[in-house]
Design a protein around this motif. Structure first.
Motif, PDB file in Angstrom:
ATOM      1  N   THR A   1      42.319  37.705 -18.832  1.00  0.00           N
ATOM      2  CA  THR A   1      42.678  36.326 -19.183  1.00  0.00           C
ATOM      3  C   THR A   1      43.970  35.876 -18.517  1.00  0.00           C
ATOM      4  OG1 THR A   1      41.505  36.498 -21.276  1.00  0.00           O
ATOM      5  CG2 THR A   1      43.170  34.761 -21.104  1.00  0.00           C
ATOM      6  N   LEU A   2      45.012  36.689 -18.582  1.00  0.00           N
ATOM      7  CA  LEU A   2      46.297  36.274 -18.007  1.00  0.00           C
ATOM      8  C   LEU A   2      46.180  36.073 -16.497  1.00  0.00           C
ATOM      9  CD1 LEU A   2      49.253  35.588 -18.339  1.00  0.00           C
ATOM     10  CD2 LEU A   2      49.768  38.053 -18.283  1.00  0.00           C
TER      11      LEU A   2
ATOM     12  N   TYR B   1      37.077  32.051 -30.378  1.00  0.00           N
ATOM     13  CA  TYR B   1      38.072  33.099 -30.632  1.00  0.00           C
ATOM     14  C   TYR B   1      39.067  33.256 -29.479  1.00  0.00           C
ATOM     15  CZ  TYR B   1      34.701  35.816 -27.887  1.00  0.00           C
ATOM     16  OH  TYR B   1      33.837  36.243 -26.910  1.00  0.00           O
ATOM     17  N   HIS B   2      38.745  32.751 -28.306  1.00  0.00           N
ATOM     18  CA  HIS B   2      39.566  32.912 -27.103  1.00  0.00           C
ATOM     19  C   HIS B   2      40.399  31.662 -26.776  1.00  0.00           C
ATOM     20  CE1 HIS B   2      39.495  33.960 -22.542  1.00  0.00           C
ATOM     21  NE2 HIS B   2      40.265  34.851 -23.133  1.00  0.00           N
ATOM     22  N   GLN B   3      40.138  30.571 -27.470  1.00  0.00           N
ATOM     23  CA  GLN B   3      40.765  29.290 -27.138  1.00  0.00           C
ATOM     24  C   GLN B   3      42.284  29.287 -27.280  1.00  0.00           C
ATOM     25  OE1 GLN B   3      38.566  26.725 -29.778  1.00  0.00           O
ATOM     26  NE2 GLN B   3      37.138  26.103 -28.172  1.00  0.00           N
ATOM     27  N   ALA B   4      42.801  29.814 -28.360  1.00  0.00           N
ATOM     28  CA  ALA B   4      44.250  29.742 -28.602  1.00  0.00           C
ATOM     29  C   ALA B   4      45.037  30.431 -27.500  1.00  0.00           C
ATOM     30  CB  ALA B   4      44.593  30.341 -29.966  1.00  0.00           C
ATOM     31  N   ARG B   5      44.588  31.610 -27.090  1.00  0.00           N
ATOM     32  CA  ARG B   5      45.310  32.342 -26.041  1.00  0.00           C
ATOM     33  C   ARG B   5      45.266  31.582 -24.719  1.00  0.00           C
ATOM     34  NH1 ARG B   5      44.192  38.123 -23.359  1.00  0.00           N
ATOM     35  NH2 ARG B   5      42.190  37.911 -24.430  1.00  0.00           N
ATOM     36  N   CYS B   6      44.106  31.105 -24.333  1.00  0.00           N
ATOM     37  CA  CYS B   6      43.994  30.364 -23.068  1.00  0.00           C
ATOM     38  C   CYS B   6      44.851  29.102 -23.101  1.00  0.00           C
ATOM     39  CB  CYS B   6      42.536  30.021 -22.792  1.00  0.00           C
ATOM     40  SG  CYS B   6      41.493  31.461 -22.557  1.00  0.00           S
ATOM     41  N   TRP B   7      44.776  28.369 -24.210  1.00  0.00           N
ATOM     42  CA  TRP B   7      45.555  27.132 -24.343  1.00  0.00           C
ATOM     43  C   TRP B   7      47.050  27.434 -24.234  1.00  0.00           C
ATOM     44  CZ3 TRP B   7      49.236  25.540 -27.882  1.00  0.00           C
ATOM     45  CH2 TRP B   7      49.586  24.181 -27.830  1.00  0.00           C
ATOM     46  N   LEU B   8      47.529  28.428 -24.973  1.00  0.00           N
ATOM     47  CA  LEU B   8      48.948  28.762 -24.966  1.00  0.00           C
ATOM     48  C   LEU B   8      49.416  29.199 -23.580  1.00  0.00           C
ATOM     49  CD1 LEU B   8      51.621  29.116 -26.464  1.00  0.00           C
ATOM     50  CD2 LEU B   8      50.890  31.452 -27.013  1.00  0.00           C
ATOM     51  N   LEU B   9      48.640  30.018 -22.909  1.00  0.00           N
ATOM     52  CA  LEU B   9      49.053  30.483 -21.582  1.00  0.00           C
ATOM     53  C   LEU B   9      49.161  29.328 -20.589  1.00  0.00           C
ATOM     54  CD1 LEU B   9      47.013  33.812 -21.353  1.00  0.00           C
ATOM     55  CD2 LEU B   9      49.486  33.547 -21.721  1.00  0.00           C
TER      56      LEU B   9
ATOM     57  N   ARG C   1      40.980  41.402 -31.399  1.00  0.00           N
ATOM     58  CA  ARG C   1      41.515  41.627 -30.052  1.00  0.00           C
ATOM     59  C   ARG C   1      42.382  40.449 -29.603  1.00  0.00           C
ATOM     60  NH1 ARG C   1      37.219  42.113 -25.427  1.00  0.00           N
ATOM     61  NH2 ARG C   1      37.278  39.870 -25.726  1.00  0.00           N
ATOM     62  N   GLU C   2      41.933  39.240 -29.905  1.00  0.00           N
ATOM     63  CA  GLU C   2      42.713  38.053 -29.536  1.00  0.00           C
ATOM     64  C   GLU C   2      44.036  37.981 -30.290  1.00  0.00           C
ATOM     65  OE1 GLU C   2      42.186  35.797 -27.036  1.00  0.00           O
ATOM     66  OE2 GLU C   2      40.628  37.241 -26.524  1.00  0.00           O
ATOM     67  N   ILE C   3      44.019  38.345 -31.562  1.00  0.00           N
ATOM     68  CA  ILE C   3      45.256  38.335 -32.363  1.00  0.00           C
ATOM     69  C   ILE C   3      46.283  39.271 -31.755  1.00  0.00           C
ATOM     70  CG2 ILE C   3      46.207  39.005 -34.614  1.00  0.00           C
ATOM     71  CD1 ILE C   3      43.541  37.860 -35.813  1.00  0.00           C
ATOM     72  N   ALA C   4      45.834  40.415 -31.247  1.00  0.00           N
ATOM     73  CA  ALA C   4      46.748  41.365 -30.605  1.00  0.00           C
ATOM     74  C   ALA C   4      47.155  40.908 -29.206  1.00  0.00           C
ATOM     75  CB  ALA C   4      46.089  42.742 -30.531  1.00  0.00           C
ATOM     76  N   ALA C   5      46.227  40.346 -28.460  1.00  0.00           N
ATOM     77  CA  ALA C   5      46.480  39.995 -27.062  1.00  0.00           C
ATOM     78  C   ALA C   5      47.327  38.743 -26.898  1.00  0.00           C
ATOM     79  CB  ALA C   5      45.154  39.814 -26.323  1.00  0.00           C
ATOM     80  N   LEU C   6      47.232  37.808 -27.826  1.00  0.00           N
ATOM     81  CA  LEU C   6      47.937  36.534 -27.667  1.00  0.00           C
ATOM     82  C   LEU C   6      49.452  36.724 -27.516  1.00  0.00           C
ATOM     83  CD1 LEU C   6      47.129  33.183 -29.215  1.00  0.00           C
ATOM     84  CD2 LEU C   6      49.470  33.967 -29.212  1.00  0.00           C
TER      85      LEU C   6
END
Length: 164
Positions: free
Chosen positions: A81-82, A108-116, A147-152
């Motif tokens: 993702t990063l 489940y993946h939206q928050a991380r992508c949006w934040l990055l 996994r997303e909670i840990a990866a974000l």
């Protein structure tokens, strides 16, 4: 300037067909783009466990749906993702795009992508995701959320450090 929908990759099956997750991400992007006249797509994803590139399968799905080839851009080196966000950000900067960027991925993946993307200076929106339930078993879905909670925070920290 056109709206750009960044479609994040997911697994491709051994026979080259899209996983359900990948098909839902592309499907959501397509449905979103159909409502606009100025949309372009940026499909992102390298070769995963199969020997077929995620970007190629996504591009094929969009072409089959009737999206003209000139409206599909490709990021083909993002293996996580990063990296996908960084590579897409570089493409968008070359095009002088900083807003009108939309993210198409699983809920489940939206928050991380949006934040990055936000950490990299982009004004982004989120394409409404197609539901993963009942297609994914609850155990698998819970694993993806965990996994997303840990990866974000991990990816956010890496993105913040490397952007300075």
């Amino acid at each position: 300037m056109a709206s750009i929908v960044v479609v994040f990759g997911a697994a491709v099956r051994a026979d080259g067909s899209p996983s359900g997750t990948l098909a839902r991400r592309v499907g959501a992007a397509y449905l979103f783009g159909r409502q606009r006249t100025d949309v372009q797509y940026l499909v992102s994803g390298a070769i995963g466990a199969s020997s077929y590139p995620e970007w190629q399968v996504m591009r094929h799905l969009l072409l089959e749906a009737g999206v003209p080839a000139e409206r599909i851009m490709v990021e083909c080196d993002g293996t996580d993702t990063l990296r996908q966000v960084r590579n897409c950000a570089a493409i968008l900067r070359r095009l002088s795009v900083t807003d009108g960027v939309w993210i198409s991925t699983s809920r489940y993946h939206q928050a991380r992508c949006w934040l990055l993307f936000r950490l990299m200076g982009f004004k982004t929106g989120i394409v409404p995701a197609l539901p993963d339930r009942p297609e994914l078993p609850i155990g698998k879905l819970l694993y993806f959320w965990a996994r997303e909670i840990a990866a974000l925070p991990y990816d956010a920290l890496l993105a913040a450090i490397k952007s300075k």
